[in-house]
Design an enzyme around this catalytic site. Structure first.
Site, mmCIF file in Angstrom:
data_model
loop_
_atom_site.group_PDB
_atom_site.id
_atom_site.type_symbol
_atom_site.label_atom_id
_atom_site.label_comp_id
_atom_site.label_asym_id
_atom_site.label_seq_id
_atom_site.Cartn_x
_atom_site.Cartn_y
_atom_site.Cartn_z
ATOM 1 N N HIS A 78 -16.680 2.712 5.532
ATOM 2 C CA HIS A 78 -16.893 2.053 6.821
ATOM 3 C C HIS A 78 -15.926 2.661 7.840
ATOM 4 O O HIS A 78 -14.807 3.067 7.497
ATOM 5 C CB HIS A 78 -16.652 0.555 6.708
ATOM 6 C CG HIS A 78 -17.828 -0.182 6.134
ATOM 7 N ND1 HIS A 78 -18.191 -1.434 6.557
ATOM 8 C CD2 HIS A 78 -18.719 0.161 5.172
ATOM 9 C CE1 HIS A 78 -19.265 -1.839 5.886
ATOM 10 N NE2 HIS A 78 -19.597 -0.891 5.032
ATOM 11 N N GLU A 80 -13.962 1.585 10.127
ATOM 12 C CA GLU A 80 -12.617 1.018 10.256
ATOM 13 C C GLU A 80 -11.690 1.533 9.161
ATOM 14 O O GLU A 80 -10.511 1.811 9.402
ATOM 15 C CB GLU A 80 -12.681 -0.512 10.200
ATOM 16 C CG GLU A 80 -13.383 -1.147 11.395
ATOM 17 C CD GLU A 80 -14.855 -1.404 11.139
ATOM 18 O OE1 GLU A 80 -15.389 -2.365 11.682
ATOM 19 O OE2 GLU A 80 -15.474 -0.613 10.388
ATOM 20 N N CYS A 292 -14.581 -5.568 6.385
ATOM 21 C CA CYS A 292 -13.606 -5.065 7.360
ATOM 22 C C CYS A 292 -12.854 -6.207 8.032
ATOM 23 O O CYS A 292 -11.689 -6.063 8.397
ATOM 24 C CB CYS A 292 -14.300 -4.181 8.393
ATOM 25 S SG CYS A 292 -14.877 -2.609 7.710
ATOM 26 N N LYS A 295 -10.051 -6.935 5.608
ATOM 27 C CA LYS A 295 -9.031 -5.883 5.576
ATOM 28 C C LYS A 295 -8.180 -5.903 6.840
ATOM 29 O O LYS A 295 -6.956 -5.719 6.783
ATOM 30 C CB LYS A 295 -9.683 -4.521 5.363
ATOM 31 C CG LYS A 295 -10.281 -4.361 3.969
ATOM 32 C CD LYS A 295 -10.801 -2.963 3.695
ATOM 33 C CE LYS A 295 -11.273 -2.849 2.255
ATOM 34 N NZ LYS A 295 -11.748 -1.489 1.903
ATOM 35 N N ARG A 298 -5.746 -8.671 6.524
ATOM 36 C CA ARG A 298 -4.678 -8.275 5.596
ATOM 37 C C ARG A 298 -3.669 -7.371 6.279
ATOM 38 O O ARG A 298 -2.452 -7.555 6.128
ATOM 39 C CB ARG A 298 -5.304 -7.565 4.391
ATOM 40 C CG ARG A 298 -4.307 -6.899 3.465
ATOM 41 C CD ARG A 298 -5.010 -6.214 2.307
ATOM 42 N NE ARG A 298 -4.089 -5.376 1.549
ATOM 43 C CZ ARG A 298 -4.371 -4.816 0.370
ATOM 44 N NH1 ARG A 298 -5.542 -5.028 -0.187
ATOM 45 N NH2 ARG A 298 -3.499 -4.059 -0.245
ATOM 46 N N LYS A 464 3.207 2.510 -6.223
ATOM 47 C CA LYS A 464 2.832 1.299 -5.487
ATOM 48 C C LYS A 464 3.704 0.120 -5.899
ATOM 49 O O LYS A 464 4.138 -0.675 -5.060
ATOM 50 C CB LYS A 464 1.352 0.984 -5.728
ATOM 51 C CG LYS A 464 0.385 1.876 -4.963
ATOM 52 C CD LYS A 464 -1.041 1.576 -5.339
ATOM 53 C CE LYS A 464 -1.504 0.230 -4.841
ATOM 54 N NZ LYS A 464 -1.737 0.226 -3.377
#
Length: 496
Positions: A78, A80, A292, A295, A298, A464
């Protein structure tokens, strides 16, 4: 003060300057666009510089079974997500310059050892040509708006509604990405056939709050305008205090995550539940890609830099402003989806905060939007469909352009699968390798303390998890706002 139309124009002009490869065919294909801009306010001056540093187009994502444990495939294309991942490439390059002593236009040294922060006066702005898919796209319609789809009537029960086929989905499933061969029908479905056949994340046009039938759109929209210029569209503004009669809602194709409430699918405004986490639809199989809207919400808490770059940054990076292009839009829905859902989050570690962007809308519509494509469609052009390719451009000196389809480089052959030639520069593996090159370029004495363990960190997962503050902030967000957010299988993150 940000001028939303000026931002939209800068992004559309940047798109026009890109090569033809990967762009929609005018009048037949449509796409969505998003971009990240660096805003620089000079000290002791009224000058404000605005520069597009990352731009993305795309409407699709891959299905769950096509995800790669080696991190070689781009899961979510996508616009974004493409724009944000391209911005991460740009930020890695700027940190390279900073740690190498070459000087960065973005970062300067922070107080903590091995950490960096934004130069005073530097901020980032996010632009998207359409309302983000998911919760923000569930917008009430009233009598002053043209109905983008046939109204839902009580003639069908929710159970019947669930079982009805979507003619637009069927239409788009027959489209194919140029320069990529379709698999023979008799071949079994494999990872390679996933490459060859497009996965459709937005076969429902309502993914962006724009579900339309072609005949309805052409009778209700303004007269056609030149496709190469942004089209000004004036949407009725939200009117606080007024309660217009709601006939229906714009619908989103994003599905509620499992384990929680489901959409009731009732007629009119009772079709959807609002405020819920949603996953993007794939063609025929579910995806693990959150909408999206989710996200962006977030990123308003964790920052858009991601876990790896948070190792180098004293504070998370947040978008100061989010501008949406012309088209269906609701300030109320955007606030609900991007701001309200996370407003209760607290007890975040140092460097993180709830930092929602200012929300604005431009009156300029993207010339390659679905609505504009329908308006300029000519007889003989074939069926209108979303463009199969995704474009990423970012302001880096090497390979700024990356065109993909189905999660891999556009036009890649089966023979190239498993090699660097097939990988998008935005996939997890490539961004991880770029980050490792940044670590290697940093003097050992200048490394952040969390990266000084050296041999203990091997895999993408290890790095991470080394971002402890980021992980703590993520756990607070999960427990307080998004407990149903699907967790990524650790087996998909153990590459190096």
């Amino acid at each position: 003060m940000v001028d939303a139309d000026e931002i939209a124009k800068l992004c559309y002009e940047r798109f026009q300057q890109l090569p033809r490869r990967g762009k929609p065919e005018p009048g037949r294909e449509w796409t969505l666009l998003a971009a990240v801009l660096r805003i620089t306010r000079r000290a002791n001056s009224d000058t404000v510089e605005k520069e597009v540093v990352s731009l993305g187009t795309g409407t699709k994502c891959i299905g769950q079974t096509a995800m790669s444990p080696s991190g070689e495939i781009l899961n979510d294309s996508h616009a974004e997500v493409i724009a944000r991942r391209g911005c991460v490439r740009y930020l890695i390059q700027e940190l390279h310059r900073a740690v190498s002593g070459g000087g960065s236009a973005v970062f300067c040294q922070a107080e903590e050892q091995g950490k960096w922060r934004l130069h005073p006066g530097v901020s980032f702005l996010f632009f998207t040509s359409h309302t983000p898919c998911g919760d923000a796209a569930i917008i009430a319609m009233n009598g002053s708006q043209s109905q983008p789809c046939p109204p839902v009537t009580p003639a069908h029960s929710p159970e019947e509604e669930r079982g009805r086929g979507d003619p637009k989905r069927k239409d788009e499933e027959s489209s194919e990405v140029k320069s990529i061969k379709r698999p023979r029908q008799e071949e079994p479905e494999t990872a390679e056939t996933h490459l060859e056949e497009p996965e459709t994340a937005e076969t429902h046009l309502e993914d962006r709050g724009e579900r339309r039938q072609s005949s309805l759109s052409k009778s209700c929209e303004d007269p056609p305008q030149p496709a190469e210029e942004p089209v000004e569209r004036r949407s009725p503004p939200d009117s606080p205090g007024l309660c217009p009669q709601v006939a229906d809602v714009h619908r989103t194709g994003a599905k509620c995550v499992s384990g929680g409430p489901a959409d009731p699918l009732l007629p009119g405004e009772g079709y959807h539940c609002t405020g819920l986490l949603r996953v993007k639809p794939g063609r025929g199989e579910p995806t693990l890609s959150l909408s999206c809207s989710d996200k962006l919400a977030r990123w308003g808490v964790l920052g858009f830099q991601g876990a790896l770059l948070s190792l180098y940054l004293q504070e998370a990076l947040y978008y100061s402003t989010l501008v949406v292009g012309g088209g269906p839009y609701s300030q109320e829905a955007m606030t609900r989806a991007l701001v309200t859902r996370c407003s209760c989050v607290s007890a975040l570690p140092a460097g993180f905060s709830v930092c929602p962007p200012q929300l604005l809308q431009s009156s300029l519509e993207f010339p390659f939007s679905q609505a504009q494509t329908e308006l300029h469609h000519q007889a003989g052009q074939g069926r209108i469909s979303p463009c199969g390719a995704a474009i990423s451009w970012c302001n880096v000196p090497e390979q700024p352009l990356d065109v993909t389809a189905n999660g891999y480089k556009h036009g890649v052959t089966r023979k190239a699968l498993g090699t660097a030639k097939a990988r998008s520069l935005l996939c997890k593996l490539e961004l991880f390798h770029s980050f490792l090159s940044l670590v290697a370029a940093t003097e050992p004495t200048a490394l952040p303390p969390s990266l000084s363990r050296g041999a203990e960190l091997l895999t993408y997962w290890d790095y991470k998890q080394a971002a402890q503050s980021y992980q703590q902030a993520w756990q607070q967000l999960l427990s307080q706002a998004f407990p149903l957010w699907p967790r990524t299988d650790r087996g998909l993150l153990l590459f190096h």
